[in-house]
Design a protein around this motif. Sequence first.
Motif, mmCIF file in Angstrom:
data_model
loop_
_atom_site.group_PDB
_atom_site.id
_atom_site.type_symbol
_atom_site.label_atom_id
_atom_site.label_comp_id
_atom_site.label_asym_id
_atom_site.label_seq_id
_atom_site.Cartn_x
_atom_site.Cartn_y
_atom_site.Cartn_z
ATOM 1 N N UNK A 1 0.853 -1.181 0.000
ATOM 2 C CA UNK A 1 0.000 0.000 0.000
ATOM 3 C C UNK A 1 0.893 1.237 0.000
ATOM 4 N N UNK A 2 0.949 1.931 -1.126
ATOM 5 C CA UNK A 2 1.952 2.977 -1.305
ATOM 6 C C UNK A 2 1.357 4.376 -1.377
ATOM 7 N N UNK A 3 0.110 4.533 -0.976
ATOM 8 C CA UNK A 3 -0.479 5.869 -0.980
ATOM 9 C C UNK A 3 -0.089 6.616 0.303
ATOM 10 N N UNK A 4 0.040 7.944 0.187
ATOM 11 C CA UNK A 4 0.270 8.823 1.349
ATOM 12 C C UNK A 4 1.481 8.401 2.175
ATOM 13 N N UNK A 5 2.575 8.166 1.487
ATOM 14 C CA UNK A 5 3.795 7.762 2.185
ATOM 15 C C UNK A 5 4.366 8.916 2.991
ATOM 16 N N UNK A 6 4.867 8.614 4.166
ATOM 17 C CA UNK A 6 5.599 9.585 4.982
ATOM 18 C C UNK A 6 6.986 9.008 5.249
ATOM 19 N N UNK A 7 7.994 9.742 4.863
ATOM 20 C CA UNK A 7 9.370 9.288 4.996
ATOM 21 C C UNK A 7 10.016 9.932 6.213
ATOM 22 N N UNK A 8 10.772 9.147 6.939
ATOM 23 C CA UNK A 8 11.528 9.628 8.079
ATOM 24 C C UNK A 8 13.003 9.684 7.702
ATOM 25 N N UNK A 9 13.623 10.826 7.919
ATOM 26 C CA UNK A 9 15.059 10.951 7.666
ATOM 27 C C UNK A 9 15.843 10.245 8.766
ATOM 28 N N UNK A 10 16.860 9.494 8.361
ATOM 29 C CA UNK A 10 17.719 8.777 9.301
ATOM 30 C C UNK A 10 19.169 9.136 8.992
ATOM 31 N N UNK A 11 19.916 9.467 10.024
ATOM 32 C CA UNK A 11 21.347 9.708 9.887
ATOM 33 C C UNK A 11 22.070 8.482 10.447
ATOM 34 N N UNK A 12 22.489 7.545 9.606
ATOM 35 C CA UNK A 12 23.135 6.327 10.106
ATOM 36 C C UNK A 12 24.550 6.614 10.574
ATOM 37 N N UNK A 13 24.860 6.241 11.812
ATOM 38 C CA UNK A 13 26.146 6.609 12.392
ATOM 39 C C UNK A 13 27.315 5.891 11.723
ATOM 40 N N UNK A 14 27.057 4.757 11.060
ATOM 41 C CA UNK A 14 28.150 4.015 10.432
ATOM 42 C C UNK A 14 28.359 4.385 8.968
ATOM 43 N N UNK B 1 -4.199 -9.655 8.577
ATOM 44 C CA UNK B 1 -4.856 -8.363 8.330
ATOM 45 C C UNK B 1 -4.102 -7.238 9.046
ATOM 46 N N UNK B 2 -3.871 -6.164 8.336
ATOM 47 C CA UNK B 2 -3.214 -5.010 8.933
ATOM 48 C C UNK B 2 -1.709 -5.128 9.056
ATOM 49 N N UNK B 3 -1.103 -6.121 8.414
ATOM 50 C CA UNK B 3 0.343 -6.309 8.519
ATOM 51 C C UNK B 3 1.089 -5.153 7.846
ATOM 52 N N UNK B 4 2.238 -4.781 8.430
ATOM 53 C CA UNK B 4 3.038 -3.679 7.901
ATOM 54 C C UNK B 4 4.515 -4.042 7.895
ATOM 55 N N UNK B 5 5.243 -3.345 7.052
ATOM 56 C CA UNK B 5 6.693 -3.454 7.037
ATOM 57 C C UNK B 5 7.299 -2.065 7.063
ATOM 58 N N UNK B 6 8.494 -1.969 7.601
ATOM 59 C CA UNK B 6 9.238 -0.707 7.597
ATOM 60 C C UNK B 6 10.391 -0.856 6.608
ATOM 61 N N UNK C 1 25.788 10.332 4.899
ATOM 62 C CA UNK C 1 24.582 9.857 4.225
ATOM 63 C C UNK C 1 23.337 10.193 5.027
ATOM 64 N N UNK C 2 22.226 10.334 4.304
ATOM 65 C CA UNK C 2 20.902 10.405 4.905
ATOM 66 C C UNK C 2 20.057 9.307 4.284
ATOM 67 N N UNK C 3 19.540 8.441 5.128
ATOM 68 C CA UNK C 3 18.642 7.390 4.660
ATOM 69 C C UNK C 3 17.203 7.821 4.919
ATOM 70 N N UNK C 4 16.266 7.112 4.287
ATOM 71 C CA UNK C 4 14.853 7.432 4.438
ATOM 72 C C UNK C 4 14.073 6.154 4.705
ATOM 73 N N UNK C 5 13.174 6.233 5.684
ATOM 74 C CA UNK C 5 12.403 5.061 6.093
ATOM 75 C C UNK C 5 10.917 5.385 6.069
ATOM 76 N N UNK C 6 10.101 4.398 5.710
ATOM 77 C CA UNK C 6 8.655 4.571 5.704
ATOM 78 C C UNK C 6 7.986 3.255 6.063
ATOM 79 N N UNK C 7 6.801 3.357 6.645
ATOM 80 C CA UNK C 7 6.022 2.171 6.983
ATOM 81 C C UNK C 7 4.942 1.960 5.929
ATOM 82 N N UNK C 8 4.800 0.704 5.498
ATOM 83 C CA UNK C 8 3.910 0.384 4.391
ATOM 84 C C UNK C 8 3.109 -0.864 4.741
#
Length: 210
Positions: free
Chosen positions: A122-135, A164-169, A139-146
């Motif tokens: 389900x890819x509608x209305x995605x919200x991305x979170x910026x991540x600064x990986x210490x290793x 039902x209602x299963x999600x992945x990050x 770089x800036x990575x981006x994460x979203x729950x779907x």
Amino acid sequence: MRKSNRLAALALSALSLVTACEDDPTTPPINPTGKLALLPLTSRVAVLYNIQYPYDNRRIDVYDELLDLDFTFFLSAGDVDGGLPVQWPRTDELVVTNDLFISNTQPVPFGPVCRSIRMDLTLENLEWVEIIPEDYAGETWYSTRVGYDFTFQMEPDDTYNSEPGAKGQFTVRNVGTAEAPLWKLVEWRDLGNDSLATSRSAISTQELTW
């Protein structure tokens, strides 16, 4: 390169939510067969669209191209409680997925034959979170729950559906440049369904996390 175990904490901390870039397609192209077509990996959301393609077409080469060299798959809490490992690396992910894809055409060491696969994100209305990986300096990575929904039809006559209602990050990184981006999937965390994860005995054997 050492994988930071604090990415989830960083994702939930003070880093801001961002919306999809203007170059992210809102609708994936459809090929003549009616299935999703492949997108060039020039945007974050293209990575998510392209996850569905190798499952629809049983193309391990496409899945291989999609995964970052440092890719890690994290299992859901319910699966870990059931005795599975907390995570596995890119090499294991490709072996497991390849066995699933080819099981209907040649023998595989473990598991039954998978007759058909249906998988949707389900890819509608995605919200991305910026991540600064210490290793990964600079770089800036981006994460979203779907949300995800799948059906696997297995030999002899078993059908497995997602909970039902299963999600992945999903977390992506740009391994190219700002001028020529090349986005890859660097982490996939199966979140399952939070309301079901603590009561696995109540779940039908036909309903599974990823």
